[in-house]
Design a protein around this motif. Structure first.
Motif, PDB file in Angstrom:
ATOM      1  N   UNK A  63       8.588   6.014  12.033  1.00 35.60           N
ATOM      2  CA  UNK A  63       7.399   5.094  11.528  1.00 35.60           C
ATOM      3  C   UNK A  63       6.852   4.778  12.952  1.00 35.60           C
ATOM      4  N   UNK A  64       5.691   4.061  12.784  1.00 39.62           N
ATOM      5  CA  UNK A  64       4.884   3.628  13.986  1.00 39.62           C
ATOM      6  C   UNK A  64       5.745   2.472  14.687  1.00 39.62           C
ATOM      7  N   UNK A  65       5.554   2.277  15.874  1.00 37.99           N
ATOM      8  CA  UNK A  65       6.039   1.085  16.573  1.00 37.99           C
ATOM      9  C   UNK A  65       5.103  -0.151  16.312  1.00 37.99           C
ATOM     10  N   UNK A  66       4.010   0.050  15.818  1.00 37.03           N
ATOM     11  CA  UNK A  66       2.919  -1.150  15.857  1.00 37.03           C
ATOM     12  C   UNK A  66       2.831  -1.898  14.479  1.00 37.03           C
ATOM     13  N   UNK A  67       3.735  -1.541  13.559  1.00 37.47           N
ATOM     14  CA  UNK A  67       3.982  -2.579  12.397  1.00 37.47           C
ATOM     15  C   UNK A  67       4.245  -3.821  12.727  1.00 37.47           C
ATOM     16  N   UNK A  68       3.493  -4.849  11.812  1.00 39.90           N
ATOM     17  CA  UNK A  68       3.630  -6.039  12.136  1.00 39.90           C
ATOM     18  C   UNK A  68       5.016  -6.806  11.129  1.00 39.90           C
ATOM     19  N   UNK A  70       8.372  -5.555   8.214  1.00 43.29           N
ATOM     20  CA  UNK A  70       8.967  -4.551   7.667  1.00 43.29           C
ATOM     21  C   UNK A  70       8.575  -3.784   6.467  1.00 43.29           C
ATOM     22  N   UNK A  71       7.553  -4.597   5.559  1.00 45.56           N
ATOM     23  CA  UNK A  71       6.853  -3.905   4.545  1.00 45.56           C
ATOM     24  C   UNK A  71       5.953  -3.041   5.044  1.00 45.56           C
ATOM     25  N   UNK A  72       5.030  -3.404   6.096  1.00 43.63           N
ATOM     26  CA  UNK A  72       4.280  -2.282   6.645  1.00 43.63           C
ATOM     27  C   UNK A  72       4.817  -0.887   6.869  1.00 43.63           C
ATOM     28  N   UNK A  73       6.042  -1.098   7.577  1.00 44.25           N
ATOM     29  CA  UNK A  73       6.947  -0.118   8.018  1.00 44.25           C
ATOM     30  C   UNK A  73       7.265   0.799   6.731  1.00 44.25           C
ATOM     31  N   UNK A  74       7.889   0.094   5.558  1.00 48.79           N
ATOM     32  CA  UNK A  74       8.191   0.744   4.451  1.00 48.79           C
ATOM     33  C   UNK A  74       7.119   1.596   3.917  1.00 48.79           C
ATOM     34  N   UNK A  75       5.866   0.872   3.705  1.00 43.19           N
ATOM     35  CA  UNK A  75       4.750   1.523   3.091  1.00 43.19           C
ATOM     36  C   UNK A  75       4.191   2.837   3.856  1.00 43.19           C
ATOM     37  N   UNK A  76       4.448   2.972   5.287  1.00 40.11           N
ATOM     38  CA  UNK A  76       4.619   4.152   5.724  1.00 40.11           C
ATOM     39  C   UNK A  76       5.381   5.106   5.546  1.00 40.11           C
ATOM     40  N   UNK A  77       6.595   4.589   5.302  1.00 39.45           N
ATOM     41  CA  UNK A  77       7.697   5.671   4.898  1.00 39.45           C
ATOM     42  C   UNK A  77       7.461   6.332   3.556  1.00 39.45           C
ATOM     43  N   UNK A  78       6.860   5.346   2.812  1.00 34.71           N
ATOM     44  CA  UNK A  78       6.436   5.830   1.242  1.00 34.71           C
ATOM     45  C   UNK A  78       5.430   6.815   1.187  1.00 34.71           C
ATOM     46  N   UNK A  79       4.389   6.684   2.203  1.00 35.04           N
ATOM     47  CA  UNK A  79       3.620   7.807   2.339  1.00 35.04           C
ATOM     48  C   UNK A  79       4.107   9.115   2.765  1.00 35.04           C
ATOM     49  N   UNK A 186      -3.745  -6.149   2.535  1.00 36.04           N
ATOM     50  CA  UNK A 186      -4.116  -7.467   2.787  1.00 36.04           C
ATOM     51  C   UNK A 186      -3.838  -7.947   4.328  1.00 36.04           C
ATOM     52  N   UNK A 187      -4.888  -8.854   4.843  1.00 34.90           N
ATOM     53  CA  UNK A 187      -4.505  -9.179   6.205  1.00 34.90           C
ATOM     54  C   UNK A 187      -3.210 -10.021   6.394  1.00 34.90           C
ATOM     55  N   UNK A 188      -2.832  -9.956   7.592  1.00 36.75           N
ATOM     56  CA  UNK A 188      -1.789 -10.930   7.848  1.00 36.75           C
ATOM     57  C   UNK A 188      -2.312 -12.468   7.600  1.00 36.75           C
TER      58      UNK A 188
END
Length: 236
Positions: A63-68, A70-79, A186-188
């Motif tokens: 997954x990307x190194x730019x995620x803010x 862990x949830x954002x990272x998991x979202x990419x993994x789900x895709x 949603x925005x941080x």
């Protein structure tokens, strides 16, 4: 499915997901423990961590190194994994190598039974005031139905009157893929950025987080001090 976000860099404890737990990298220990409950995928952001996962026979996705968060990272993994929008994903933090598999199984059933009653799910355990002022130990307060009202690194509730028991948040989350997508759209939030707690993004946007009380001896490894305490407690 259980997905473990495994970001290599960390501010409070350098490369903590690789810290030694009985001769094995911490994120590997966590993955092995929870694999007793369900299929496990590790969402990594570094090729070296991907290689370690594969060496230990674990499933992992880049997954990307730019995620803010862990949830954002998991979202990419789900895709990447093409999961269905109604699938329930359990997020176990890589720094929970002592979490009990029976608690993950209990939490999975909790999420399934209450899927339509909350935006997301998480856990807490009861503690006394000995460690309540540790900023690395996140506290939560809940309403009478155990929906989260607020999470903080500070002591909550503040003990203007006597308070003998507090609720310590555990790094376990559950959500449908659809809710996960919405969360990441949603925005941080300002509270999230202030406390550095991603779950506050959901609360500040009016979302409900259902909390499950569990009994756990686990110690989350968020700092070098946590690791020292764990070594004494679990003798490794």
């Amino acid at each position: 499915m259980i997905i473990i976000p495994a970001r290599l860099s960390s501010t409070r404890f350098k490369n903590k997901i690789l810290c030694d737990i009985g001769g094995v990298p911490m994120f590997v220990v966590t993955a092995r423990r929870v694999s007793e409950c369900d299929e496990v995928v590790i969402a990594v952001d570094d090729e070296s961590v991907l290689d370690i996962a594969k060496t230990h026979g674990l499933n992992a996705v880049m997954t990307s190194t730019s995620h803010q968060s862990g949830t954002d990272r998991i979202n990419e993994a789900c895709r990447n994994l093409n999961l269905d929008q109604n699938d329930i994903v359990i997020n176990v933090q890589a720094d929970e190598p002592f979490i009990e598999p029976e608690n993950i199984a209990k939490f999975r059933e909790f999420c399934k039974k209450r899927q339509n009653k909350a935006f997301m799910f998480s856990c807490y355990k009861l503690i006394n005031d000995e460690l309540v002022d540790d900023k690395n130990l996140v506290k939560v307060v809940t309403d009478i139905d155990d929906f989260a009202l607020y999470f903080s690194r500070s002591r909550i509730p503040f003990n203007r009157a006597e308070c003998k028991t507090y609720k310590a948040h555990l790094g376990i989350y559950g959500y449908s893929v659809a809710s996960l997508n919405e969360f990441c759209s949603l925005a941080p939030s300002s509270l999230e950025n202030t406390e550095k707690l991603e779950q506050l993004r959901a609360l500040q946007n009016g979302k409900r987080i259902a909390m499950l009380e569990i009994s756990s001896e686990s110690i989350g490894i968020d700092s070098a001090e946590d690791l020292k305490r764990a070594r004494v407690k679990f003798d490794f």
